[in-house]
Design a protein around this motif. Structure first.
Motif, PDB file in Angstrom:
ATOM      1  N   CYS A  80       5.301 -21.955  37.512  1.00 49.85           N
ATOM      2  CA  CYS A  80       5.503 -21.900  36.219  1.00 49.85           C
ATOM      3  C   CYS A  80       4.389 -21.297  35.218  1.00 49.85           C
ATOM      4  N   THR A 134       5.932 -21.790  29.909  1.00 52.33           N
ATOM      5  CA  THR A 134       7.141 -22.305  30.553  1.00 52.33           C
ATOM      6  C   THR A 134       6.930 -23.906  31.016  1.00 52.33           C
ATOM      7  N   TYR A 164       7.600 -25.915  27.861  1.00 58.03           N
ATOM      8  CA  TYR A 164       8.942 -26.245  27.629  1.00 58.03           C
ATOM      9  C   TYR A 164       9.560 -27.414  28.609  1.00 58.03           C
ATOM     10  N   GLU A 165       9.203 -27.040  29.673  1.00 57.77           N
ATOM     11  CA  GLU A 165       9.472 -27.976  30.696  1.00 57.77           C
ATOM     12  C   GLU A 165       9.342 -29.373  30.424  1.00 57.77           C
ATOM     13  N   LEU A 176      11.488 -30.497  27.348  1.00 59.02           N
ATOM     14  CA  LEU A 176      13.029 -30.672  27.566  1.00 59.02           C
ATOM     15  C   LEU A 176      13.077 -32.080  28.409  1.00 59.02           C
ATOM     16  N   THR A 177      12.097 -32.248  29.327  1.00 58.29           N
ATOM     17  CA  THR A 177      12.162 -33.533  30.205  1.00 58.29           C
ATOM     18  C   THR A 177      12.024 -34.754  29.258  1.00 58.29           C
ATOM     19  N   VAL A 203       5.734 -24.210  21.221  1.00 62.60           N
ATOM     20  CA  VAL A 203       6.932 -25.394  21.340  1.00 62.60           C
ATOM     21  C   VAL A 203       7.106 -25.718  19.901  1.00 62.60           C
ATOM     22  N   LEU A 220      11.842 -17.345  27.894  1.00 62.94           N
ATOM     23  CA  LEU A 220      12.044 -18.694  27.445  1.00 62.94           C
ATOM     24  C   LEU A 220      13.231 -18.963  26.318  1.00 62.94           C
ATOM     25  N   TYR A 238      15.493 -21.898  27.566  1.00 63.16           N
ATOM     26  CA  TYR A 238      14.743 -23.187  27.300  1.00 63.16           C
ATOM     27  C   TYR A 238      15.062 -23.315  25.817  1.00 63.16           C
ATOM     28  N   ARG A 239      14.646 -22.316  25.018  1.00 63.44           N
ATOM     29  CA  ARG A 239      14.818 -22.612  23.650  1.00 63.44           C
ATOM     30  C   ARG A 239      16.479 -22.854  23.065  1.00 63.44           C
ATOM     31  N   THR A 245      16.825 -26.655  24.250  1.00 62.09           N
ATOM     32  CA  THR A 245      16.350 -27.649  23.414  1.00 62.09           C
ATOM     33  C   THR A 245      16.939 -27.829  22.013  1.00 62.09           C
TER      34      THR A 245
END
Length: 314
Positions: A194, A198, A201-202, A205-206, A228, A243, A246-247, A250
């Protein structure tokens, strides 16, 4: 339904929704197939409908332990769940309010936690919970503290998150809390490479996923990741293509909350999440999870041992 095999562990599956709770007890037969033993359910009362999802699950465990007390006393019972939120609530060393009362009731049983291998039993429990039975013994099934500590309609939770990246893996730390009597602290090890961005963002989101899993509707997010936070509030544009997924995710997650806020927090106010992320990135263990307890001590181990020796000699 069949009679349980003596001295063989029982498996407990929970089912909850906005109006009912249920529990299914199963047991593996000689061929390793889960066979249903007993199922119970009941409708939620007014105050209970405002519980968070994880709290409704805890209520279901207590209800099952009361209605099926003879099974809980005679057998080793395994709670089968994939929910990190439920596991965290049940393993918190210090809690107050109704959850502490529930945990006190459950401490008399040999209750353990495991991850379900098959979906059949959980699917049956979820289906049956759609049709709650009428209360058979209303005076005895009331769980102490469940009405007096009713949730407020607009209960805001705070989430702090952080990520840690190494050459070969990453770590995620998430802290969720509301006042002092409720708190969830989780650490995750990411066994894939990662980047710094990244892994942040992990972590973000988690945390959002866990909050939604718990049933949180009003959330305030605090983090020290400028990228973020600023991309979430629209002050930074997205420049890294990797990314983009991820965005996009989210944004979908943020929209699921009734009210949502996100703010930047100084790094010194995010130390707990930072420590959890560092732990996840550095620790090595076998299996899918490891239980770690951190205790506070206010004096040297020497003083502790001296006192212990004095007690033994006295």
């Amino acid at each position: 339904m069949q009679a349980p095999i003596h001295k063989k562990p029982l498996l407990l599956f929970l089912a909850t929704n906005s109006y009912a709770i249920g529990a299914l007890i199963t047991q593996e037969d000689g061929g390793g197939t889960e066979q249903p033993i007993y199922y119970i359910s009941r409708a939620l009362k007014d105050a209970e409908t405002r519980y968070l999802r994880a709290e409704r699950a805890c209520l279901a465990i207590v209800y099952a332990s009361q209605r099926l007390r003879h099974y809980f006393l005679a057998y080793e019972v395994w709670l089968m769940t994939k929910s990190h939120a439920i596991k965290a609530l049940l393993q918190q060393p210090i809690l107050s309010g109704r959850i502490s009362q529930w945990l006190l009731q459950l401490s008399q049983y040999d209750l353990r936690m495991g991850t379900p291998r098959a979906v059949k039993s959980q699917a049956i429990a979820n289906l049956l919970a759609q049709f709650p039975r009428e209360e058979e013994f209303p005076p005895d099934d009331k769980v102490s503290g469940e009405v007096a500590m009713a949730e407020e309609v607009r209960e805001q939770w705070v989430m702090k998150f952080d990520g840690s990246s190494t050459t070969h893996s990453g770590g995620v730390g998430v802290v969720l809390y509301h006042e002092e009597d409720k708190g969830v602290a989780l650490s995750f090890k990411l066994e894939f490479p990662c980047s710094n961005n990244t892994v942040e963002y992990e972590a973000y989101l988690t945390g959002l996923a866990i909050a939604l899993e718990m049933g949180v509707k009003h959330l305030k997010v605090l983090g020290d990741s400028n990228l973020v936070i600023c991309q979430a509030n629209g002050s930074f544009s997205l420049k890294e293509p990797n990314l983009a997924p991820y965005r996009a995710m989210t944004q979908k997650m943020e929209e699921k909350f009734s009210t949502f806020e996100i703010e930047h927090a100084p790094r010194n106010e995010n130390r707990f999440a930072d420590a959890l992320a560092a732990l996840g990135s550095q620790i090595i263990f076998e299996g899918s999870s490891a239980n770690i307890e951190v205790s506070k001590r206010e004096e040297s181990i020497i003083e502790v041992l001296k006192e212990k020796f004095r007690e033994e000699q006295g």
